[in-house]
Design a protein around this motif. Structure first.
Motif: not given
Length: 543
Positions: A442, A446, A450, A463
């Motif tokens: 994860s 992310f 980003h 997040h």
């Protein structure tokens, strides 16, 4: 290793200071980034930061205002202010806000490192003062009564210490040396009107009873007293008389003095108390058993009657038909050990439980039942605390639970227990591994999605709904690198890929990987590869 936070509304300044300055040389473990005072405060609420380097001039909240917030809410965090303005008024105001240092832009790496190093030294000195021997000794003295009472309560409930550890603890707390000596217990149950007192008044009464007991029993006895889990006062006593003194005479002296204590409670505290005097035992091995026997006598022979005084003989304490498995109820309990994930200690506890069961063959049927229910209860407690049904964690062992108690021997119960604990442990370890794998995936997903935006540890934490410190530690544990190292490596890899395989301009590549200023990207890339982005493209793009 220290934690550093850099705060500036100019992202290229933050990136340059975070990635180009060799912070590891002075003991900085992690460098965190914030692009406003508000973001800095949010990060400070989630992460323990040692030093904050902040620009003074920022929109919304200035660095001066930020330093004041930090001074009020994060007492041990030090601030260093950066400003391009040399007015003395800034320096004066910074000092008033408790700022550790003040630097003018542009600042060299050497000057910045030297300043942060000095502030780190100040922090170390402050922490050394906090943990100084003198301060610890003073704090210890102030809390001695409570600490002594807590240790005694643990021993009464069967908590085990090695002999050396217990002797060290008792010596540190100034408890008399009872080791290997004969002792008796005095149990005092405060009664009317004391059970109606509010907590502070009751504490004063208990303190007074302790002082009266020390006065009455000295100099013939050494005392150690505290409170048990039932709020009874418990006194451990050993005589100072010579060994030639008759045991019968010692017992009479003890009973007479206990009666004087009860009379003093009547006369000076205007209340009633039941007092029980235990039989004798050897410290520390007999302490828990003597306490249990005295409590048993209180329940059976005193009950709800009040203001009595009673001597409990060893013979009377031994009349019970079946004695409980003491190891089942030692602190921390088996359920607490499982909840804390202390599997090795839990295994040692179970070994002692089954050793105790094997030593009591004549009582084994009743005790098997007791042990079975206690172990099954601990397993169910652990499963449900983790939000799981016990049936899903122990598999086939659950079916035997539903059958009642199918075990007629210690060996059968031990085999079942071993299988249950093994299932609990392996399932938990598997879940932990799976959850960590998912967390790493994860985090990386992310960051990849980003990379041009905010990929700070704080943003990642928001997040994935986890604390940034936890994310940082688990990521390093599982991958061998810091999150910031991964972000940096990914940025450089993507920059290389774009330089060699796309016609994008240098400033476009910089923006796509999170650098607002091409100048900052060029500096970082050259430090990484030894070449500027254009030099790298010219050298390798055509190969």
């Amino acid at each position: 290793m220290a934690q550093l936070l850099i705060v500036d509304d100019e992202a290229h300044v933050v990136e340059r200071l975070a990635e180009l300055v060799p912070w590891e040389q002075i003991g900085i473990a992690s460098v965190h980034k914030a692009y406003s005072a508000y973001e800095a405060l949010e990060l400070l609420s989630l992460q323990a930061i040692d030093i904050v380097i902040t620009d003074i001039r920022m929109p919304g909240m200035s660095g001066l205002e930020l330093s004041e917030h930090i001074r009020n809410k994060c007492k041990k965090t030090k601030c260093i202010l950066l400003s391009g303005h040399a007015e003395f008024e800034y320096a004066k105001e910074a000092i008033l806000h408790g700022t550790a240092s003040y630097l003018l832009k542009p600042v060299s790496d050497e000057e910045l490192l030297a300043t942060v190093s000095r502030v780190l030294q100040t922090l170390r000195e402050e922490w050394n003062a906090i943990i100084s021997q003198e301060r610890i000794a003073r704090t210890l003295r102030e809390n001695l009564p409570q600490l002594r009472s807590t240790l005694l309560s643990e021993l009464l409930l069967g908590k085990r210490y090695s002999e050396s550890d217990l002797q060290d603890k008792m010596a540190m707390l100034g408890v008399p040396d009872f080791f290997g000596k004969s002792f008796s217990l005095l149990l005092v149950r405060l009664e009317k009107p004391f059970y109606g007192y509010e907590q502070r008044s009751l504490a004063l009464v208990e303190y007074a009873v302790g002082n009266m007991a020390e006065e009455l029993f000295a100099p013939n006895y050494k005392l150690w007293y505290g409170k048990d889990t039932h709020d009874y006062l418990v006194f451990v006593m050993t005589t100072e008389s010579s060994e030639s003194c008759e045991a019968e005479q010692q017992q009479l002296t003890l009973e007479r003095t206990a009666a004087q204590l009860q009379d003093a409670i009547h006369t000076y505290l205007k209340g009633e108390a039941t007092v029980l005097i235990s039989g004798t035992g050897t410290f520390p091995q007999d302490l828990s058993a003597q306490y249990d026997g005295t409590l048993w006598t209180l329940r059976r022979r005193v009950g709800a009657e009040q203001d009595l005084i009673l001597t409990v003989s060893n013979a009377e304490q031994e009349r019970t038909e079946v004695r409980s498995i003491a190891s089942l109820y030692e602190l921390p309990t088996l359920a607490q050990l499982l909840e804390a994930g202390q599997w090795a200690v839990a295994d040692q506890r179970l070994e002692r439980i089954f050793e105790e069961l094997r030593s009591k063959r004549s009582e084994v049927e009743e005790l098997l039942l007791e042990a079975y229910f206690a172990i099954a209860s601990a397993a169910a407690y652990y499963a449900h605390k983790n939000g799981r049904p016990l049936s899903g964690l122990i598999g086939a062992g659950y079916d035997k639970l539903l059958q009642g108690v199918p075990y007629r021997s210690v060996e059968q119960l031990e085999d079942w227990t071993t299988a249950v604990m093994s299932s609990l442990r392996s399932e938990t370890e598997s879940e932990t591994k799976d959850s960590r794998t998912k967390l790493i995936a994860s985090v990386q997903q992310f960051v990849e999605q980003h990379l041009a935006d905010d990929v700070s540890l704080t943003a990642i934490a928001v997040h994935v709904y986890m604390h940034p410190v936890y994310i940082s530690k688990i990521y390093k544990l599982e991958t061998g690198e810091n999150v910031s190292d991964y972000v940096y490596r990914l940025r450089m890899e993507k920059a290389v890929q774009m330089l060699l395989h796309t016609p994008s301009k240098i400033y476009e590549i910089a923006a796509s990987i999170g650098y607002q200023r091409a100048h900052s990207f060029i500096h970082v890339f050259k430090k990484h590869t030894g070449l500027t982005p254009q030099e790298y493209r010219d050298m390798y793009a055509l190969q």
